[in-house]
Write a protein that holds these residues in place. Sequence first.
Motif, PDB file in Angstrom:
ATOM      1  N   VAL A 126     -20.804 -17.810  39.248  1.00 64.45           N
ATOM      2  CA  VAL A 126     -21.570 -16.665  38.772  1.00 64.45           C
ATOM      3  C   VAL A 126     -20.592 -15.680  38.149  1.00 64.45           C
ATOM      4  CG1 VAL A 126     -21.459 -15.537  41.040  1.00 64.45           C
ATOM      5  CG2 VAL A 126     -23.191 -14.826  39.355  1.00 64.45           C
ATOM      6  N   PRO A 127     -20.809 -15.266  36.890  1.00 65.42           N
ATOM      7  CA  PRO A 127     -19.923 -14.267  36.286  1.00 65.42           C
ATOM      8  C   PRO A 127     -19.945 -12.981  37.095  1.00 65.42           C
ATOM      9  CG  PRO A 127     -21.306 -15.313  34.615  1.00 65.42           C
ATOM     10  CD  PRO A 127     -21.850 -15.733  35.945  1.00 65.42           C
ATOM     11  N   GLN A 128     -18.812 -12.308  37.139  1.00 65.43           N
ATOM     12  CA  GLN A 128     -18.706 -11.125  37.996  1.00 65.43           C
ATOM     13  C   GLN A 128     -19.689 -10.026  37.590  1.00 65.43           C
ATOM     14  OE1 GLN A 128     -14.552 -10.306  37.530  1.00 65.43           O
ATOM     15  NE2 GLN A 128     -14.820  -9.163  35.605  1.00 65.43           N
ATOM     16  N   GLU A 129     -20.053  -9.990  36.279  1.00 67.71           N
ATOM     17  CA  GLU A 129     -20.961  -8.921  35.843  1.00 67.71           C
ATOM     18  C   GLU A 129     -22.410  -9.179  36.267  1.00 67.71           C
ATOM     19  OE1 GLU A 129     -20.196 -11.629  32.212  1.00 67.71           O
ATOM     20  OE2 GLU A 129     -19.065 -10.779  33.896  1.00 67.71           O
ATOM     21  N   LEU A 130     -22.719 -10.413  36.734  1.00 71.97           N
ATOM     22  CA  LEU A 130     -24.083 -10.707  37.166  1.00 71.97           C
ATOM     23  C   LEU A 130     -24.272 -10.575  38.676  1.00 71.97           C
ATOM     24  CD1 LEU A 130     -25.043 -13.792  34.940  1.00 71.97           C
ATOM     25  CD2 LEU A 130     -25.431 -11.346  34.521  1.00 71.97           C
ATOM     26  N   VAL A 131     -23.205 -10.216  39.366  1.00 69.75           N
ATOM     27  CA  VAL A 131     -23.291 -10.029  40.817  1.00 69.75           C
ATOM     28  C   VAL A 131     -23.985  -8.692  41.107  1.00 69.75           C
ATOM     29  CG1 VAL A 131     -21.942  -9.685  42.915  1.00 69.75           C
ATOM     30  CG2 VAL A 131     -21.257 -11.425  41.253  1.00 69.75           C
ATOM     31  N   LYS A 132     -24.967  -8.710  42.026  1.00 65.05           N
ATOM     32  CA  LYS A 132     -25.692  -7.485  42.351  1.00 65.05           C
ATOM     33  C   LYS A 132     -24.785  -6.472  43.029  1.00 65.05           C
ATOM     34  CE  LYS A 132     -29.646  -5.694  44.940  1.00 65.05           C
ATOM     35  NZ  LYS A 132     -30.753  -6.003  45.882  1.00 65.05           N
TER      36      LYS A 132
END
Length: 427
Positions: A126-132
């Motif tokens: 999961v790309p870091q920018e898509l982590v909640k």
Amino acid sequence: MTVPTLSEISSRLPAHNPDSLSVTQAQQWIRDFVQSVDIVETVGLHAALGRVLSEDVISPINVPAHDNSAMDGYAFRGNALTAAAREFRIVGIAYAGRKYDGPVAEGECVRVMTGAVMPADCDTVVPQELVKSANDASITLEPGVVKPGDNRRLKGEDLAAGKPALRKGKILRPADLGLLASLGIGNAPVQRRLRVAIFSTGDELRSIGERLDEGCIYDSNRYTLHGMLVRLGCEVVDMGVVKDDRESLEAALHTACESADAIITSGGVSVGEADYTKEMMAKLGDVMFWQLAMRPGRPMSFGRIASNGKSAYLFGLPGNPVAVMVTFYFFARDALLQMMGAANDPLPLMRATSQSSIRKKPGRTEYQRGILSADTNGHPQVRVTGSQGSGILRSMSEANCMIILHHEQGSVNAGDAVDVVLFDGLC
């Protein structure tokens, strides 16, 4: 292998008018007559740009060598994704060039950088920018942001070991050199550079630095030919200006034949008006004199001559500067690439809207110098450079493309679509 004569080739082709040979017929004769020069050498990558591969290059490794991350983010088991938000515990970190060797259980993840080897048991990033949310200990994912297998580059995905990386006949470009380097290959098997001898004929011609007597002109053709040949990857033998008489021409052709794979002349010898020219060519080899149904560039000679056990292909081009460039681009260029053993697909044509009307009669191919641009909507449009005389070299300098008006085509109206070839594709 027995090489056919030009007469044998002409007998196999459809009926033609020798005093008005079409461009396509002449191109076919040349393709059927020319043979490749198969002399191979090995060069380092720094010397390989523009050279022609003499054999397939087989990849010795997988690219990439391992499954790796396509993103900076977090790697985990894809089967751990759920329909609800899910927390993953961070158990380690993997860098490009420094992998994480520990186990990764369901519900755990590893911080990964782009290019890092995928940790064991992980198949999704999961790309870091898509982590909640994220902290040093864990991350939380919303459902649906990634699917199992996302953002993972597979071992051998770009190129598998044992598969061809580059094919024989490829002209090596900067990206090809990088590809070879990425495989750990430092040398490339290539065709020897083609040697092309050039000279101009005409008693009115003077070389740069010589006195320009009344009625004389400076020779420009050798310089345009030299530039086009160098850009094509050839080694050029410049023989200067040759006097337009039997003894000088014959001596120059013998010297050129013994030192080069091909000979390109401009002016005089191409026209064949003097009886001694045709007699001399018949004595030296297999040469035909053509009157082509084209503009510019109607007179041209082509064939092969021999001297002291060596032979060379001969391209006798017209003397007018623009006609020299046009006949080189649309006849000699393809033949030289064929001699190099290069994979030579037809030049790509693009369609553009003509900004003005162009007069033309069917029955010959015309090459107009054009300036290609974009209209207000971004669509390609083209205009001629002005006067299209075959002696106006400035028109070629101003142009960025050639407008091709085909053999059977008639006049063009403003707003009609025409075929163009960009000069960048010719060189």
